[in-house]
Design a protein around this motif. Structure first.
Motif, PDB file in Angstrom:
ATOM      1  N   GLY A 161     -17.910   6.720 -17.319  1.00 20.32           N
ATOM      2  CA  GLY A 161     -18.023   7.725 -16.268  1.00 20.32           C
ATOM      3  C   GLY A 161     -17.280   7.378 -14.994  1.00 20.32           C
ATOM      4  N   ARG A 162     -16.594   6.237 -14.970  1.00 20.15           N
ATOM      5  CA  ARG A 162     -15.889   5.803 -13.766  1.00 20.15           C
ATOM      6  C   ARG A 162     -14.427   6.225 -13.806  1.00 20.15           C
ATOM      7  NH1 ARG A 162     -18.112  -0.363 -12.570  1.00 20.15           N
ATOM      8  NH2 ARG A 162     -20.349   0.199 -12.414  1.00 20.15           N
ATOM      9  N   ALA A 163     -13.863   6.449 -12.627  1.00 18.43           N
ATOM     10  CA  ALA A 163     -12.465   6.877 -12.545  1.00 18.43           C
ATOM     11  C   ALA A 163     -11.903   6.480 -11.188  1.00 18.43           C
ATOM     12  CB  ALA A 163     -12.343   8.387 -12.738  1.00 18.43           C
ATOM     13  N   ARG A 164     -10.605   6.266 -11.148  1.00 17.49           N
ATOM     14  CA  ARG A 164      -9.944   6.024  -9.870  1.00 17.49           C
ATOM     15  C   ARG A 164      -9.606   7.352  -9.205  1.00 17.49           C
ATOM     16  NH1 ARG A 164      -4.883   2.160 -10.620  1.00 17.49           N
ATOM     17  NH2 ARG A 164      -4.234   3.982 -11.834  1.00 17.49           N
ATOM     18  N   SER A 165      -9.544   7.333  -7.876  1.00 14.55           N
ATOM     19  CA  SER A 165      -9.156   8.511  -7.101  1.00 14.55           C
ATOM     20  C   SER A 165      -8.235   8.078  -5.973  1.00 14.55           C
ATOM     21  CB  SER A 165     -10.385   9.219  -6.515  1.00 14.55           C
ATOM     22  OG  SER A 165     -11.230   9.697  -7.525  1.00 14.55           O
ATOM     23  N   LEU A 166      -7.394   9.010  -5.535  1.00 16.92           N
ATOM     24  CA  LEU A 166      -6.432   8.716  -4.463  1.00 16.92           C
ATOM     25  C   LEU A 166      -6.271   9.943  -3.574  1.00 16.92           C
ATOM     26  CD1 LEU A 166      -3.034   6.909  -4.683  1.00 16.92           C
ATOM     27  CD2 LEU A 166      -3.078   9.268  -3.869  1.00 16.92           C
ATOM     28  N   ARG A 167      -6.210   9.724  -2.289  1.00 16.84           N
ATOM     29  CA  ARG A 167      -5.873  10.762  -1.331  1.00 16.84           C
ATOM     30  C   ARG A 167      -4.817  10.184  -0.386  1.00 16.84           C
ATOM     31  NH1 ARG A 167      -8.473  12.589  -4.715  1.00 16.84           N
ATOM     32  NH2 ARG A 167     -10.260  14.022  -4.626  1.00 16.84           N
ATOM     33  N   TYR A 168      -3.849  11.020  -0.006  1.00 16.39           N
ATOM     34  CA  TYR A 168      -2.835  10.500   0.909  1.00 16.39           C
ATOM     35  C   TYR A 168      -2.356  11.578   1.871  1.00 16.39           C
ATOM     36  CZ  TYR A 168       1.017  12.726  -1.733  1.00 16.39           C
ATOM     37  OH  TYR A 168       1.864  13.621  -2.320  1.00 16.39           O
ATOM     38  N   MET A 169      -1.849  11.100   2.998  1.00 12.53           N
ATOM     39  CA  MET A 169      -1.180  11.942   3.971  1.00 12.53           C
ATOM     40  C   MET A 169       0.282  11.523   4.046  1.00 12.53           C
ATOM     41  SD  MET A 169      -1.777  12.429   8.092  1.00 12.53           S
ATOM     42  CE  MET A 169      -1.132  10.795   8.493  1.00 12.53           C
ATOM     43  N   GLU A 170       1.177  12.480   3.923  1.00 12.32           N
ATOM     44  CA  GLU A 170       2.620  12.249   4.082  1.00 12.32           C
ATOM     45  C   GLU A 170       3.042  12.894   5.400  1.00 12.32           C
ATOM     46  OE1 GLU A 170       6.758  13.930   2.151  1.00 12.32           O
ATOM     47  OE2 GLU A 170       5.010  13.720   0.852  1.00 12.32           O
ATOM     48  N   TRP A 171       3.551  12.082   6.312  1.00  6.49           N
ATOM     49  CA  TRP A 171       3.878  12.541   7.664  1.00  6.49           C
ATOM     50  C   TRP A 171       5.375  12.364   7.884  1.00  6.49           C
ATOM     51  CZ3 TRP A 171       2.216   9.560  12.708  1.00  6.49           C
ATOM     52  CH2 TRP A 171       2.561  10.336  13.822  1.00  6.49           C
ATOM     53  N   THR A 172       6.112  13.461   7.879  1.00 10.16           N
ATOM     54  CA  THR A 172       7.554  13.454   8.116  1.00 10.16           C
ATOM     55  C   THR A 172       7.800  13.721   9.592  1.00 10.16           C
ATOM     56  OG1 THR A 172       7.956  14.293   5.882  1.00 10.16           O
ATOM     57  CG2 THR A 172       9.757  14.488   7.468  1.00 10.16           C
ATOM     58  N   LEU A 173       8.409  12.748  10.263  1.00 14.42           N
ATOM     59  CA  LEU A 173       8.564  12.829  11.714  1.00 14.42           C
ATOM     60  C   LEU A 173       9.760  13.698  12.108  1.00 14.42           C
ATOM     61  CD1 LEU A 173       7.887   9.125  12.777  1.00 14.42           C
ATOM     62  CD2 LEU A 173       6.265  11.014  12.553  1.00 14.42           C
ATOM     63  N   PRO A 174       9.732  14.267  13.307  1.00  9.05           N
ATOM     64  CA  PRO A 174      10.902  15.002  13.805  1.00  9.05           C
ATOM     65  C   PRO A 174      12.095  14.056  13.987  1.00  9.05           C
ATOM     66  CG  PRO A 174       8.944  15.488  15.111  1.00  9.05           C
ATOM     67  CD  PRO A 174       8.606  14.310  14.249  1.00  9.05           C
ATOM     68  N   VAL A 175      13.301  14.631  14.000  1.00 11.49           N
ATOM     69  CA  VAL A 175      14.513  13.835  14.206  1.00 11.49           C
ATOM     70  C   VAL A 175      15.354  14.459  15.300  1.00 11.49           C
ATOM     71  CG1 VAL A 175      14.605  12.981  11.838  1.00 11.49           C
ATOM     72  CG2 VAL A 175      15.761  15.109  12.413  1.00 11.49           C
ATOM     73  N   GLU A 176      16.217  13.641  15.910  1.00 10.36           N
ATOM     74  CA  GLU A 176      17.171  14.145  16.895  1.00 10.36           C
ATOM     75  C   GLU A 176      18.229  15.003  16.202  1.00 10.36           C
ATOM     76  OE1 GLU A 176      16.912  13.769  20.156  1.00 10.36           O
ATOM     77  OE2 GLU A 176      15.024  12.677  19.808  1.00 10.36           O
ATOM     78  N   PRO A 177      18.877  15.913  16.925  1.00 10.50           N
ATOM     79  CA  PRO A 177      19.834  16.834  16.301  1.00 10.50           C
ATOM     80  C   PRO A 177      20.960  16.161  15.529  1.00 10.50           C
ATOM     81  CG  PRO A 177      19.256  17.600  18.484  1.00 10.50           C
ATOM     82  CD  PRO A 177      18.635  16.236  18.335  1.00 10.50           C
ATOM     83  N   ASP A 178      21.410  14.978  15.980  1.00 16.72           N
ATOM     84  CA  ASP A 178      22.539  14.332  15.308  1.00 16.72           C
ATOM     85  C   ASP A 178      22.107  13.163  14.422  1.00 16.72           C
ATOM     86  OD1 ASP A 178      21.699  12.751  17.388  1.00 16.72           O
ATOM     87  OD2 ASP A 178      23.713  12.222  18.091  1.00 16.72           O
ATOM     88  N   ALA A 179      20.812  12.991  14.196  1.00 14.43           N
ATOM     89  CA  ALA A 179      20.324  11.857  13.406  1.00 14.43           C
ATOM     90  C   ALA A 179      20.579  12.086  11.919  1.00 14.43           C
ATOM     91  CB  ALA A 179      18.839  11.648  13.645  1.00 14.43           C
ATOM     92  N   THR A 180      20.817  11.008  11.201  1.00  7.35           N
ATOM     93  CA  THR A 180      20.988  11.086   9.752  1.00  7.35           C
ATOM     94  C   THR A 180      19.874  10.344   9.012  1.00  7.35           C
ATOM     95  OG1 THR A 180      22.419   9.130   9.725  1.00  7.35           O
ATOM     96  CG2 THR A 180      23.489  11.277   9.957  1.00  7.35           C
ATOM     97  N   LEU A 181      18.887   9.817   9.753  1.00  8.75           N
ATOM     98  CA  LEU A 181      17.759   9.112   9.152  1.00  8.75           C
ATOM     99  C   LEU A 181      16.462   9.783   9.555  1.00  8.75           C
ATOM    100  CD1 LEU A 181      18.415   5.263   9.513  1.00  8.75           C
ATOM    101  CD2 LEU A 181      18.279   6.576   7.405  1.00  8.75           C
ATOM    102  N   VAL A 182      15.555   9.910   8.581  1.00 10.63           N
ATOM    103  CA  VAL A 182      14.236  10.483   8.819  1.00 10.63           C
ATOM    104  C   VAL A 182      13.187   9.441   8.442  1.00 10.63           C
ATOM    105  CG1 VAL A 182      12.637  12.336   8.222  1.00 10.63           C
ATOM    106  CG2 VAL A 182      15.105  12.776   8.253  1.00 10.63           C
ATOM    107  N   ASP A 183      12.199   9.239   9.309  1.00 11.42           N
ATOM    108  CA  ASP A 183      11.075   8.359   9.002  1.00 11.42           C
ATOM    109  C   ASP A 183       9.947   9.176   8.379  1.00 11.42           C
ATOM    110  OD1 ASP A 183      12.381   6.165  10.059  1.00 11.42           O
ATOM    111  OD2 ASP A 183      11.421   6.327  12.022  1.00 11.42           O
ATOM    112  N   VAL A 184       9.463   8.695   7.222  1.00 11.94           N
ATOM    113  CA  VAL A 184       8.352   9.345   6.541  1.00 11.94           C
ATOM    114  C   VAL A 184       7.260   8.300   6.332  1.00 11.94           C
ATOM    115  CG1 VAL A 184       7.599  10.662   4.532  1.00 11.94           C
ATOM    116  CG2 VAL A 184       9.961  10.881   5.350  1.00 11.94           C
TER     117      VAL A 184
END
Length: 246
Positions: A161-184
């Motif tokens: 009757g046992r099981a693993r569970s997972l919950r997550y939040m994915e947060w994609t941050l804003p970037v500057e107009p000329d940026a080519t990298l995004v932090d997630v």
């Protein structure tokens, strides 16, 4: 990145294969619409846990390449019929040609223009004349939007009757107009079968390039490419469909 290494065996709860049926059907439609000649032998670069492959394998013979041996283990369990090869999409050379090459959102991890060009060159080198390539980034500069996603999943309970569970939040941050990298950022809560819960933080950086850069780089590696919008679960995305001239 923890998500693809130490947490790889949690991947089916992070991203269940069942959620990819609509996507895979759209990718197959796009490949068929652009293919000339046979469409049977397909190479997927950055195949991860094999979620798209679990649907595409019904119609195609797949060779799956990923740099993470842990993720390949997950995919082998899900897709034992497919060929699995460890490799980096920027440098892998299999010494054979395919009817099509498919790259899903793993292409997002090409964080420089040089990385992206190297990946596209790998695509071109593995396509037969008349072959078709399909690349499906999560975003181009024109479609990018920051935001937060809440997701998760639960295992089927075992005999006890046992099981693993997972919950997550994915947060994609804003970037500057000329940026080519995004932090997630990923914040994950993992519940083990014994009921204990732990938290993990994981940070990814992804590349972000305008459509014009994509199309220029396709041309530089000898592929004729076009932009093909796709709709997945009501959301609009940019897809690139390219052919190798005969």
């Amino acid at each position: 990145m923890k998500l693809y290494e130490e947490l790889a065996d949690w991947w089916p709860l992070v991203s269940p294969p069942s959620g990819y049926a609509e996507e895979a059907a759209e990718y197959l439609r796009l490949l068929r619409s652009a293919a000339t000649g046979p469409l049977r032998e397909v190479l997927e670069l950055g195949s991860g846990g094999g979620n798209n492959a679990s649907h595409l394998k019904r119609e195609l013979s797949l060779t799956l390449v990923d740099p993470s041996e842990r993720m390949l283990e997950v995919s082998r369990a899900l897709n034992p019929e497919c060929v699995h090869v460890p490799g980096d999409m920027r440098t892998v050379r299999l010494g054979r040609l395919f009817d099509a090459v498919f790259v899903h959102d793993a292409i997002d991890y090409m964080t420089t223009e040089a990385d992206l060009r190297a990946a596209l060159e790998t695509v071109a080198l593995h396509l037969r004349p008349g072959g078709v390539a399909l690349l499906a980034p999560d975003a181009t500069r024109e479609t990018f939007e920051p935001g937060t996603v809440l997701e998760g999943g639960d295992e089927q309970p075992g005999a006890d009757g046992r099981a693993r569970s997972l919950r997550y939040m994915e947060w994609t941050l804003p970037v500057e107009p000329d940026a080519t990298l995004v932090d997630v950022h990923y914040g994950l809560l993992l519940r083990e079968r014994d009921g204990s819960v732990r938290s993990v933080h994981d940070m990814h950086q992804i590349g972000l390039f305008p459509r014009a850069t994509w199309l220029r780089l396709f041309a530089e590696v000898g592929l004729d490419a076009r932009l093909e919008p796709r709709t997945i679960e009501g959301e609009q995305y940019d897809t690139f469909v390219a052919t190798r001239p005969r």
